[in-house]
Design a protein around this motif. Structure first.
Motif, PDB file in Angstrom:
ATOM      1  N   VAL B  29       0.960  -1.311  -0.078  1.00  0.00           N
ATOM      2  CA  VAL B  29       0.014  -0.068  -0.131  1.00  0.00           C
ATOM      3  C   VAL B  29       0.755   1.110  -0.119  1.00  0.00           C
ATOM      4  N   PHE B  30       0.455   2.372  -0.398  1.00  0.00           N
ATOM      5  CA  PHE B  30       1.150   3.606  -0.791  1.00  0.00           C
ATOM      6  C   PHE B  30       1.457   4.191   0.759  1.00  0.00           C
ATOM      7  N   PRO B  31       2.710   4.188   1.033  1.00  0.00           N
ATOM      8  CA  PRO B  31       2.908   4.833   2.367  1.00  0.00           C
ATOM      9  C   PRO B  31       2.347   6.021   2.623  1.00  0.00           C
ATOM     10  N   ALA B  32       1.393   6.571   2.769  1.00  0.00           N
ATOM     11  CA  ALA B  32       1.047   8.032   2.972  1.00  0.00           C
ATOM     12  C   ALA B  32       1.858   8.609   4.389  1.00  0.00           C
ATOM     13  N   GLY B  33       2.177  10.050   4.111  1.00  0.00           N
ATOM     14  CA  GLY B  33       2.807  10.322   5.177  1.00  0.00           C
ATOM     15  C   GLY B  33       4.373  10.108   5.599  1.00  0.00           C
ATOM     16  N   TYR B  34       4.968   9.116   4.702  1.00  0.00           N
ATOM     17  CA  TYR B  34       6.258   8.618   4.882  1.00  0.00           C
ATOM     18  C   TYR B  34       7.326   9.713   5.113  1.00  0.00           C
ATOM     19  N   GLN B  35       7.167  10.794   4.392  1.00  0.00           N
ATOM     20  CA  GLN B  35       8.185  11.773   4.493  1.00  0.00           C
ATOM     21  C   GLN B  35       8.216  12.437   5.881  1.00  0.00           C
ATOM     22  N   ASP B  36       7.184  12.326   6.762  1.00  0.00           N
ATOM     23  CA  ASP B  36       7.323  13.209   8.028  1.00  0.00           C
ATOM     24  C   ASP B  36       7.719  11.957   9.191  1.00  0.00           C
ATOM     25  N   SER B  37       7.070  10.585   8.651  1.00  0.00           N
ATOM     26  CA  SER B  37       7.085   9.591   9.812  1.00  0.00           C
ATOM     27  C   SER B  37       8.337   8.648   9.438  1.00  0.00           C
ATOM     28  N   PHE B  38       8.751   8.522   8.543  1.00  0.00           N
ATOM     29  CA  PHE B  38       9.908   7.538   8.190  1.00  0.00           C
ATOM     30  C   PHE B  38      11.282   8.418   8.391  1.00  0.00           C
ATOM     31  N   VAL B  39      12.373   7.533   8.563  1.00  0.00           N
ATOM     32  CA  VAL B  39      13.769   7.980   8.532  1.00  0.00           C
ATOM     33  C   VAL B  39      14.522   7.930   7.196  1.00  0.00           C
ATOM     34  N   ASN B  40      15.036   9.172   6.731  1.00  0.00           N
ATOM     35  CA  ASN B  40      15.575   9.248   5.572  1.00  0.00           C
ATOM     36  C   ASN B  40      17.229   9.075   5.874  1.00  0.00           C
ATOM     37  N   TYR B  41      17.537   7.854   5.896  1.00  0.00           N
ATOM     38  CA  TYR B  41      19.112   7.263   6.327  1.00  0.00           C
ATOM     39  C   TYR B  41      20.091   7.609   5.377  1.00  0.00           C
ATOM     40  N   LEU B  42      19.711   7.879   4.040  1.00  0.00           N
ATOM     41  CA  LEU B  42      20.880   7.830   2.893  1.00  0.00           C
ATOM     42  C   LEU B  42      20.322   8.522   1.818  1.00  0.00           C
ATOM     43  N   ASP B  43      21.269   9.161   1.090  1.00  0.00           N
ATOM     44  CA  ASP B  43      20.974   9.918  -0.076  1.00  0.00           C
ATOM     45  C   ASP B  43      22.012   9.234  -1.119  1.00  0.00           C
ATOM     46  N   VAL B  44      21.399   8.534  -2.329  1.00  0.00           N
ATOM     47  CA  VAL B  44      22.446   8.054  -3.202  1.00  0.00           C
ATOM     48  C   VAL B  44      22.463   8.740  -4.637  1.00  0.00           C
ATOM     49  N   ASP B  45      23.663   9.235  -4.680  1.00  0.00           N
ATOM     50  CA  ASP B  45      23.742  10.113  -6.062  1.00  0.00           C
ATOM     51  C   ASP B  45      23.932   9.190  -7.383  1.00  0.00           C
ATOM     52  N   HIS B  46      22.996   8.813  -8.044  1.00  0.00           N
ATOM     53  CA  HIS B  46      22.926   7.938  -9.208  1.00  0.00           C
ATOM     54  C   HIS B  46      23.535   8.747 -10.410  1.00  0.00           C
ATOM     55  N   LEU B  47      24.799   8.717 -10.567  1.00  0.00           N
ATOM     56  CA  LEU B  47      25.343   9.714 -11.741  1.00  0.00           C
ATOM     57  C   LEU B  47      24.967   9.085 -12.997  1.00  0.00           C
ATOM     58  N   ASP B  48      24.746   7.711 -13.305  1.00  0.00           N
ATOM     59  CA  ASP B  48      24.361   7.722 -14.518  1.00  0.00           C
ATOM     60  C   ASP B  48      23.104   7.896 -15.041  1.00  0.00           C
ATOM     61  N   ARG B  49      22.251   8.154 -14.115  1.00  0.00           N
ATOM     62  CA  ARG B  49      20.877   8.622 -14.421  1.00  0.00           C
ATOM     63  C   ARG B  49      20.395   9.859 -14.136  1.00  0.00           C
ATOM     64  N   LYS B  50      21.594  10.585 -13.770  1.00  0.00           N
ATOM     65  CA  LYS B  50      21.270  11.940 -13.097  1.00  0.00           C
ATOM     66  C   LYS B  50      20.259  12.056 -12.106  1.00  0.00           C
ATOM     67  N   ARG B  51      20.196  11.354 -11.151  1.00  0.00           N
ATOM     68  CA  ARG B  51      19.169  11.410 -10.324  1.00  0.00           C
ATOM     69  C   ARG B  51      19.634  11.405  -8.711  1.00  0.00           C
ATOM     70  N   VAL B  52      19.089  11.775  -7.676  1.00  0.00           N
ATOM     71  CA  VAL B  52      19.429  11.756  -6.529  1.00  0.00           C
ATOM     72  C   VAL B  52      18.243  10.824  -5.817  1.00  0.00           C
ATOM     73  N   ARG B  53      18.460   9.677  -5.142  1.00  0.00           N
ATOM     74  CA  ARG B  53      17.737   8.643  -4.428  1.00  0.00           C
ATOM     75  C   ARG B  53      17.791   8.944  -3.042  1.00  0.00           C
ATOM     76  N   LYS B  54      16.805   9.317  -2.290  1.00  0.00           N
ATOM     77  CA  LYS B  54      16.637   9.454  -1.045  1.00  0.00           C
ATOM     78  C   LYS B  54      16.182   8.122  -0.385  1.00  0.00           C
ATOM     79  N   MET B  55      16.831   7.474   0.501  1.00  0.00           N
ATOM     80  CA  MET B  55      16.341   6.245   1.012  1.00  0.00           C
ATOM     81  C   MET B  55      15.679   6.443   2.466  1.00  0.00           C
TER      82      MET B  55
END
Lengths: 107, 170
Positions: B29-55
């Motif tokens: 199920v879509f985790p509603a409100g995760y940005q407020d309640s979950f822990v952002n433990y890591l950010d990954v630089d995906h240079l190949d795809r020119k993206r930042v992936r927040k975990m």
């Protein structure tokens, strides 16, 4: 003559101390489903070049917090590079092969 | 009674014929409100795809892992995609440490969830792909998720969180 030569030497020293002029290249080779070398010691501003010298795909991945990185799939023969932006130690892995690791220490 | 037995047999055969045990993505199920309640433990630089992936990980699972426990049933891991900011010349923008800078907008949300009784090719893990509005990505394929994450069975099928915990413990 001696005074001019001394001044030229001093200028060269200042240029070198400014950083970037002598940034080194470090090559990590992927072959036989292994990384070589398994330890790299480098400086900020140096470049690490990942060379796939294997007959299968690899993919450089760094899970270390503060350095986490994904360079994407590398086919045999492909090379990808990364410039080291800050000091610290991180682990380089392969997405496809969990036993492939290199530790990079950046001073 | 005979009709019922035939139906059950046919159903079982059909299930087996469909192949491996994965991709019942509707269970996640879509985790509603995760940005407020979950822990952002890591950010990954995906240079190949020119993206930042927040975990992210849900707090209950994070607390369990910090206490030295295995990731419990009910663990939810999220990979939140952002495009990386670019300079005027289209090169990637970086901060003082050479790290990519994420644009604010979320482009995609990839969720992996672990629940008791979910038997899949990756243990008890299931995957889902959501768009920023919470809707499911139409026609999403998950074979890539299962095959790639199978390369990290020793980390309970995750690439970053278990390593994050073990690094913190050192």
């Amino acid at each position: 003559m001696v005074r001019v030569q001394f001044a030229a030497l001093c200028g060269a020293f200042v240029f070198a101390s400014g950083g970037g002029a002598f940034a080194a290249d470090h090559v990590v080779t992927m072959k036989g489903a292994a990384h070589s070398p398994e330890m790299v010691t480098a400086a900020v501003g140096d470049t690490v070049r990942f060379v796939n010298d294997d007959d299968q795909n690899h993919a450089v991945f760094v899970p270390t917090a503060g350095f986490a990185l994904d360079l994407g799939k590398q086919e045999p023969g492909q090379e990808k590079s990364y410039v080291l932006g800050k000091a610290g130690t991180f682990t380089v892995e392969c997405v496809f092969h969990s036993n492939m690791m290199t530790t990079v220490e950046v001073k | 009674m005979r009709v019922t037995l035939t139906s059950l047999t046919a159903g079982a055969f059909l299930t087996l014929a469909m192949g491996s045990l994965h991709a019942d993505t509707e269970r996640v199920v879509f985790p509603a409100g995760y940005q407020d309640s979950f822990v952002n433990y890591l950010d990954v630089d995906h240079l190949d795809r020119k993206r930042v992936r927040k975990m992210y990980i849900n707090s209950r699972a994070h607390d369990a892992a910090k206490a030295g426990e295995d990731l419990p049933e009910g663990t939810i891991l999220i990979m939140e995609d952002h495009n990386a900011k670019k300079n005027a010349d289209d090169t990637l923008m970086t901060d003082a440490d050479g790290r990519l800078i994420a644009e604010d907008a979320v482009t995609n949300l990839f969720v992996m969830e672990k629940q008791a009784g979910w038997e899949t090719d990756n243990g008890h893990w299931e995957y889902a792909w959501f768009l920023p509005d919470g809707s499911r990505k139409a026609d999403a394929k998950f074979e890539g998720c299962f095959s790639c994450h199978a390369n990290r069975t020793e980390r309970d099928y995750n690439f970053t969180y278990s390593k994050f915990v073990s690094d913190q413990a050192m």
